[in-house]
Design an enzyme around this catalytic site. Structure first.
Site, PDB file in Angstrom:
ATOM      1  N   HIS A   1      -4.413   3.965   1.376  1.00 55.92           N
ATOM      2  CA  HIS A   1      -5.758   4.540   0.725  1.00 55.92           C
ATOM      3  C   HIS A   1      -6.324   5.481   1.587  1.00 55.92           C
ATOM      4  CE1 HIS A   1      -5.655   0.366  -1.051  1.00 55.92           C
ATOM      5  NE2 HIS A   1      -4.940   0.868  -1.617  1.00 55.92           N
TER       6      HIS A   1
ATOM      7  N   ASP B   1      -4.600  -4.889  -3.311  1.00 46.35           N
ATOM      8  CA  ASP B   1      -3.607  -4.039  -3.904  1.00 46.35           C
ATOM      9  C   ASP B   1      -2.429  -4.114  -3.330  1.00 46.35           C
ATOM     10  OD1 ASP B   1      -3.208  -1.406  -5.473  1.00 46.35           O
ATOM     11  OD2 ASP B   1      -3.399  -0.294  -3.672  1.00 46.35           O
TER      12      ASP B   1
ATOM     13  N   SER C   1      -4.436   0.103   4.059  1.00 50.63           N
ATOM     14  CA  SER C   1      -5.690   0.422   3.642  1.00 50.63           C
ATOM     15  C   SER C   1      -6.474   0.694   4.932  1.00 50.63           C
ATOM     16  CB  SER C   1      -6.136  -0.354   2.540  1.00 50.63           C
ATOM     17  OG  SER C   1      -7.417   0.048   2.279  1.00 50.63           O
ATOM     18  N   THR C   2      -7.575  -0.080   5.077  1.00 50.18           N
ATOM     19  CA  THR C   2      -8.241   0.009   6.297  1.00 50.18           C
ATOM     20  C   THR C   2      -7.616  -0.547   7.526  1.00 50.18           C
ATOM     21  OG1 THR C   2     -10.075  -0.957   4.975  1.00 50.18           O
ATOM     22  CG2 THR C   2     -10.697  -0.744   7.139  1.00 50.18           C
TER      23      THR C   2
END
Length: 355
Positions: free
Chosen positions: A193, A289, A167-168
């Site tokens: 993401h 997640d 993600s990030t």
């Protein structure tokens, strides 16, 4: 009481400056300490006000956001959230910003700006909160496509499947990992993401840098060795079997853990379908997640790598994977590819000895 996150908004649109300032000031844990209409004004405000996080428009007069970001990260590294446009050019420029060291981005709508930004308010403030605790990295001086390399793994790796979640900070982490893999790598399935409209450019950018072929996953296609498949933004990506082959399943399923695509969906399918032939890799990102599904993968026989805290932009998803008992090894980002290749070679050598 904790000190509020101090945010500086940089955007050439008076409407956007007003809307973002209002969204920030509604939060109990943050405040907008100023708004600048161009980077030259912003530079002076950064010196005077020392913000914790900057929101930065990509396209502005006098100096565009990318040139400003490059100078800022080099001279005064600080967390930056890019405000990008939902166009192909906007996607390409945003990926360049992430490469330079921006923590994350928000894709603003092209029409219905006021209502669109308001609808994104929760996402905007969440990204600002994440940016405030992120480890900002300077970009490496040069990023060139990798040179030729010998085939390392051979056809005996064809049953294997590598599954990556991020993600990030993940776009650059995935790049750093993939450029180290040989052309005959096992197939790779990736969930990062990312909203619709950005994964196509992300895949194209990686394809130009890597020995393997990188593409956005399409429903029903065979998942082949030497290829990496990226979950399309706004869709869920699963792995299925068709006879002896792995097949991509891309659908409009519901968000899982608030994400679409979700790492949980990919990893859960790998646990069910790939089992002991899977490798799981959890990279930088906020939240949890994929952590539970990564444990399912390990219980099904996979071997899993998790990025360590020191090399993660945000250590949320890796921390949760470790807490779930999903990690076989916790490694710095730069060591994961080498460890994976070594393990694949060892597996191949064992198979050769049996034959």
């Amino acid at each position: 009481m904790h000190r509020k996150i101090r945010v500086l908004v940089v955007d050439d649109s008076a409407l956007v400056r007003s809307l973002l300032s209002e969204i920030v000031n509604r939060q109990r844990d943050m405040e907008c300490i100023g708004a600048a209409h161009d980077p030259l004004v912003a530079r002076e405000m950064i010196r005077a006000l020392a913000p914790d996080v900057l929101t930065l428009d990509v396209e502005m007069p006098r100096m565009d956001g990318i040139d400003f970001l490059e100078r800022l990260i080099r001279l005064r590294p600080m967390p930056v959230v890019m405000i990008s446009t939902l166009t192909q050019h906007g996607a390409e420029v945003t990926l360049r910003a992430l490469e330079l060291g921006a923590v994350d981005f928000v894709a603003k709508p092209r029409i219905g700006l006021a209502g669109g930004l308001e609808a994104l308010a929760a996402q905007i403030v969440e990204k600002i909160r994440v940016a405030a605790v992120a480890q900002v990295r300077r970009a490496p001086a040069h990023q060139t496509p990798c040179g030729p390399a010998p085939a390392l793994l051979g056809h005996l790796a064809t049953e294997k499947l590598i599954c990556i979640g991020a993600s990030t900070g993940g776009t650059e982490a995935i790049r750093e990992l993939l450029v180290q893999l040989p052309a005959d790598s096992p197939a790779i399935a990736i969930t990062q993401h990312m909203p619709p409209g950005f994964t196509t450019s992300f895949a194209a950018r990686l394809n130009g840098l890597c020995r393997i072929t990188v593409r956005e996953a399409t429903h029903g296609e065979r998942i082949l060795p030497g290829h990496a498949y990226i979950a399309p933004g706004g869709s869920q990506f699963h792995v299925a079997r068709s006879g002896a082959n792995y097949v991509a399943q891309v659908d409009d399923g519901p968000a899982v853990n608030r994400h679409k695509p979700s790492v949980e969906v990919l990893f859960k399918s790998a646990a069910a379908v790939v089992g002991r032939n899977a490798f799981g890799i959890m990279l930088t990102g906020m939240g949890n997640d994929g952590a539970a599904a990564m444990r399912e993968m390990r219980d099904a026989g996979s071997y899993n790598y998790v990025q360590d805290e020191a090399s993660s932009i945000v250590f949320g998803m890796p921390r949760e994977a470790i807490a779930h008992g999903a990690a076989d090894e916790v490694l710095p980002l730069g060591q994961i590819a080498a460890a994976l290749i070594a393990r694949l070679r060892a597996t191949t050598d064992r198979l050769h000895h049996r034959i």
